[in-house]
Design an enzyme around this catalytic site. Structure first.
Site, short mmCIF file in Angstrom:
data_model
loop_
_atom_site.label_atom_id
_atom_site.label_comp_id
_atom_site.label_asym_id
_atom_site.label_seq_id
_atom_site.Cartn_x
_atom_site.Cartn_y
_atom_site.Cartn_z
N GLY A 29 -48.14 -16.07 -83.25
CA GLY A 29 -48.52 -14.82 -83.92
C GLY A 29 -48.83 -15.07 -85.38
N GLY A 84 -42.02 -14.76 -84.72
CA GLY A 84 -42.22 -13.37 -85.11
C GLY A 84 -41.65 -12.42 -84.08
N GLY A 98 -46.52 -9.45 -78.08
CA GLY A 98 -47.79 -8.88 -78.53
C GLY A 98 -48.90 -9.91 -78.56
N GLU A 105 -42.17 -18.43 -75.42
CA GLU A 105 -41.30 -18.08 -76.56
C GLU A 105 -39.86 -17.91 -76.10
OE1 GLU A 105 -44.43 -15.72 -79.47
OE2 GLU A 105 -43.42 -14.60 -77.90
C1 5RP Z 1 -46.38 -13.32 -79.62
C2 5RP Z 1 -45.28 -12.59 -80.30
C3 5RP Z 1 -45.41 -12.43 -81.77
O1 5RP Z 1 -44.35 -13.08 -82.39
C4 5RP Z 1 -45.39 -10.96 -82.09
O2 5RP Z 1 -46.46 -10.33 -81.39
C5 5RP Z 1 -45.55 -10.70 -83.59
O3 5RP Z 1 -46.83 -11.03 -83.99
P1 5RP Z 1 -47.28 -10.95 -85.51
O4 5RP Z 1 -46.45 -11.94 -86.26
O5 5RP Z 1 -48.74 -11.31 -85.47
O6 5RP Z 1 -47.04 -9.54 -85.99
O7 5RP Z 1 -44.31 -12.18 -79.73
O8 5RP Z 1 -46.21 -13.30 -78.23
#
Ligand code: 5RP
Length: 233
Positions: A29, A84, A98, A105
């Site tokens: 992310g 993240g 997201g 992860e």
């Molecule tokens: C990816 C994730 C990311 O850590 C999460 O979506 C946060 O993203 P960002 O740092 O772009 O806000 O879980 O699968």
């Protein structure tokens, strides 16, 4: 201060926790990308660490910035993962996924002695669920899996039940593991740990984006704020 500056600030704070010789999980992310780039700068100055990426995107970035990587099959435990989150509550339960990388992860977080979650301050919420919960599912029998997920949301006291297969360029998004992602508009998740366990009992579900704070490993939240990085343990 904009969100991206807060993300960079949180990443810089997390860098302070990294000790020479550590084996690190590298999250996915935009916030985790700040961390990987800052780590690359340290490595360029002679700092010795090795990383394991949680996605193909992070692997590509880590190679670009010169962070040495280990093959995941050479690894059993990690010292620290920095990643993240889409939401974090006061008990440090998380919604992640997201960026569609929740499965790798979670595998990496589970194998790590310490997880540092880096985020801008908008990610801290009272109750998880405003951000649509990502769930990784197999491509086979999506109607059955979605039907069972909706029943599960209901029995776990979740208010919302809108579920959609995530799209990319007009077709279902395919994860690094060859699966689909569902986004579930939960609105509120009254018991994240229960929902996490119950969702994973459904055969078509590979993993879900709730990361309960199990206390078997240390978890630290670092939030970027206009008043500096705030650490919540
Ligand atoms: C990816 C994730 C990311 O850590 C999460 O979506 C946060 O993203 P960002 O740092 O772009 O806000 O879980 O699968």
């Amino acid at each position: 201060m904009d969100a991206d500056t807060q993300k960079a600030q949180a990443a810089a704070k997390a860098i302070e926790y990294v000790k020479e010789g550590m084996l690190l999980g590298l999250g996915t992310g935009s916030t985790a990308a700040h961390f990987v780039r800052q780590l690359g700068e340290k490595v360029a100055n002679g700092f010795k660490v090795a990383g394991v990426p949680t996605s193909i995107a992070t692997e590509t970035l880590a190679k670009e910035v010169g962070v040495p990587l280990l093959n995941i099959d050479e690894v059993t435990t990690l010292d620290l993962v920095v990643d993240g989150a889409d939401e974090a509550d006061g008990a440090l339960n998380l919604i992640k996924g997201g960026g569609a990388a929740l499965l790798r992860e979670k595998v990496i977080a589970h194998a790590s002695k310490h997880m540092i979650v880096i985020a801008d301050e908008s990610k801290l919420v009272n109750t998880l669920g405003t951000f649509a919960l990502p769930i990784e599912i197999i491509q086979f029998a999506t109607s059955i899996t979605i039907h069972e997920i909706k029943n599960c949301l209901k029995t776990c006291g979740v208010k919302g039940d809108e579920v959609a297969i995530r799209q990319k360029d007009g077709a279902p998004l395919i994860t690094d593991n060859g699966n689909f992602i569902l986004d579930c508009k939960c609105i509120e998740i009254p018991n994240p740990e229960l929902l996490c366990f119950e969702l994973n009992k459904i055969p078509g579900v590979v993993e879900n984006g709730i990361f309960p704070n199990f206390k078997n490993a240390k978890r630290t939240l670092v939030l970027g704020t206009p008043n500096g990085a705030k650490v919540v343990e």
